[in-house]
Scaffold this motif. Sequence first.
Motif, PDB file in Angstrom:
ATOM      1  N   THR A  94      -4.739  15.735  -3.600  1.00 55.63           N
ATOM      2  CA  THR A  94      -3.943  14.692  -2.954  1.00 55.63           C
ATOM      3  C   THR A  94      -2.510  15.179  -2.745  1.00 55.63           C
ATOM      4  OG1 THR A  94      -5.305  13.007  -3.995  1.00 55.63           O
ATOM      5  CG2 THR A  94      -3.194  12.294  -3.114  1.00 55.63           C
ATOM      6  N   VAL A  95      -1.944  15.831  -3.754  1.00 60.98           N
ATOM      7  CA  VAL A  95      -0.588  16.369  -3.632  1.00 60.98           C
ATOM      8  C   VAL A  95      -0.538  17.401  -2.491  1.00 60.98           C
ATOM      9  CG1 VAL A  95       1.177  17.754  -4.806  1.00 60.98           C
ATOM     10  CG2 VAL A  95       0.034  15.897  -6.036  1.00 60.98           C
ATOM     11  N   VAL A  98      -0.670  15.589   0.878  1.00 57.92           N
ATOM     12  CA  VAL A  98       0.603  14.934   1.219  1.00 57.92           C
ATOM     13  C   VAL A  98       1.610  15.967   1.715  1.00 57.92           C
ATOM     14  CG1 VAL A  98       2.609  13.744   0.213  1.00 57.92           C
ATOM     15  CG2 VAL A  98       0.289  12.923  -0.296  1.00 57.92           C
ATOM     16  N   CYS A 136       4.277  10.765  -4.722  1.00 55.40           N
ATOM     17  CA  CYS A 136       4.364  10.090  -3.421  1.00 55.40           C
ATOM     18  C   CYS A 136       5.702   9.363  -3.260  1.00 55.40           C
ATOM     19  CB  CYS A 136       3.213   9.095  -3.248  1.00 55.40           C
ATOM     20  SG  CYS A 136       1.612   9.877  -2.993  1.00 55.40           S
ATOM     21  N   LEU A 140       8.627  10.270  -0.603  1.00 57.48           N
ATOM     22  CA  LEU A 140       9.115   9.287   0.370  1.00 57.48           C
ATOM     23  C   LEU A 140      10.637   9.187   0.307  1.00 57.48           C
ATOM     24  CD1 LEU A 140       6.494   6.423   0.028  1.00 57.48           C
ATOM     25  CD2 LEU A 140       6.883   7.874   2.027  1.00 57.48           C
ATOM     26  N   ALA A 217       2.239   2.854  -4.377  1.00 59.58           N
ATOM     27  CA  ALA A 217       2.714   4.167  -3.934  1.00 59.58           C
ATOM     28  C   ALA A 217       1.769   4.764  -2.896  1.00 59.58           C
ATOM     29  CB  ALA A 217       2.846   5.102  -5.134  1.00 59.58           C
ATOM     30  N   THR A 218       0.470   4.588  -3.138  1.00 58.54           N
ATOM     31  CA  THR A 218      -0.516   5.122  -2.195  1.00 58.54           C
ATOM     32  C   THR A 218      -0.353   4.457  -0.834  1.00 58.54           C
ATOM     33  OG1 THR A 218      -2.065   5.398  -4.014  1.00 58.54           O
ATOM     34  CG2 THR A 218      -2.997   5.440  -1.811  1.00 58.54           C
ATOM     35  N   MET A 221       2.759   5.632   0.979  1.00 62.34           N
ATOM     36  CA  MET A 221       2.606   6.951   1.586  1.00 62.34           C
ATOM     37  C   MET A 221       1.699   6.878   2.810  1.00 62.34           C
ATOM     38  SD  MET A 221       3.414  10.042   1.815  1.00 62.34           S
ATOM     39  CE  MET A 221       4.347  10.560   0.362  1.00 62.34           C
ATOM     40  N   GLU A 222       0.635   6.092   2.712  1.00 64.46           N
ATOM     41  CA  GLU A 222      -0.294   6.007   3.845  1.00 64.46           C
ATOM     42  C   GLU A 222       0.356   5.331   5.055  1.00 64.46           C
ATOM     43  OE1 GLU A 222      -4.644   6.339   1.743  1.00 64.46           O
ATOM     44  OE2 GLU A 222      -3.837   4.338   2.001  1.00 64.46           O
ATOM     45  N   LEU A 229      -5.210   8.788   3.068  1.00 63.33           N
ATOM     46  CA  LEU A 229      -5.264  10.073   2.375  1.00 63.33           C
ATOM     47  C   LEU A 229      -6.717  10.373   2.054  1.00 63.33           C
ATOM     48  CD1 LEU A 229      -2.134   9.629   0.141  1.00 63.33           C
ATOM     49  CD2 LEU A 229      -2.449  11.364   1.898  1.00 63.33           C
TER      50      LEU A 229
END
Length: 238
Positions: A94-95, A98, A136, A140, A217-218, A221-222, A229
């Motif tokens: 995931t990192v 991103v 995330c 941001l 947070a997800t 970021m999305e 993601l």
Amino acid sequence: MSLYRDEGVVLRTMRLGEADRIVTLMTKGHGKVRAVAKGVRRTTSKFGGRLEPLSHVALLCWQGRELDIVNQAEVTDAFRTVREDLARMAKAFTVLEVVDQLAQERHANARLYDMLVGALRALEADDAPLLVPAFCLKALALEGSAPVLEECASCGARRDLVAFDLLEGGVLCRSCRRGRAVSPAALELVRRILGGGLASALAEPDGPVVGEVTELATEAMEVHLDRRLRSLRASPAS
Ligand SMILES: [Zn+2]
């Protein structure tokens, strides 16, 4: 063609022809780079398994017009503990995803690079529940897109902040409320992550508040990336 030295983390790889691969890396000095690793899929390859996703490598590359060419690669850190643990591996991917989305090709972003290496090292040392959400949120903030947390994003009220809506830009008070409900404890935790309290936030044990921050947070970021993601939504087996 000119030769350059740099260090980087392999974000992903793609097959090219019979024996080669295109390796996408986040480098310290050249931003996101796509480079051809010739013969990498042959058993006799001089690169061996060094150019796999996640590997932190020291590089010597030829700069090309579109694609660079990897001349040498030495592994600085393979993050073995992360690789041997499916749950950590999913977080690492995931990192990587991103960073792949945020980084620009051939545009150095040393802070994002340092955050990436820092997150992978932290994950190697400890499987902190908040690692990915914290990454995330920090990313941001680095992009200048951190959510508003101190006052209602709609009317500016500083009390009774009970909801969170990204289209409004952050937290909302009781009279402006829309979006998801957010607890004072979750807001406090997000403030800690963004306000210099990262180490203590990473020590938080898993629980409902951590779950709330993770969702928030997800989603943040999305919304920022305008896409889901993939690595976060896929089951580890797929
Ligand atoms: Zn308000």
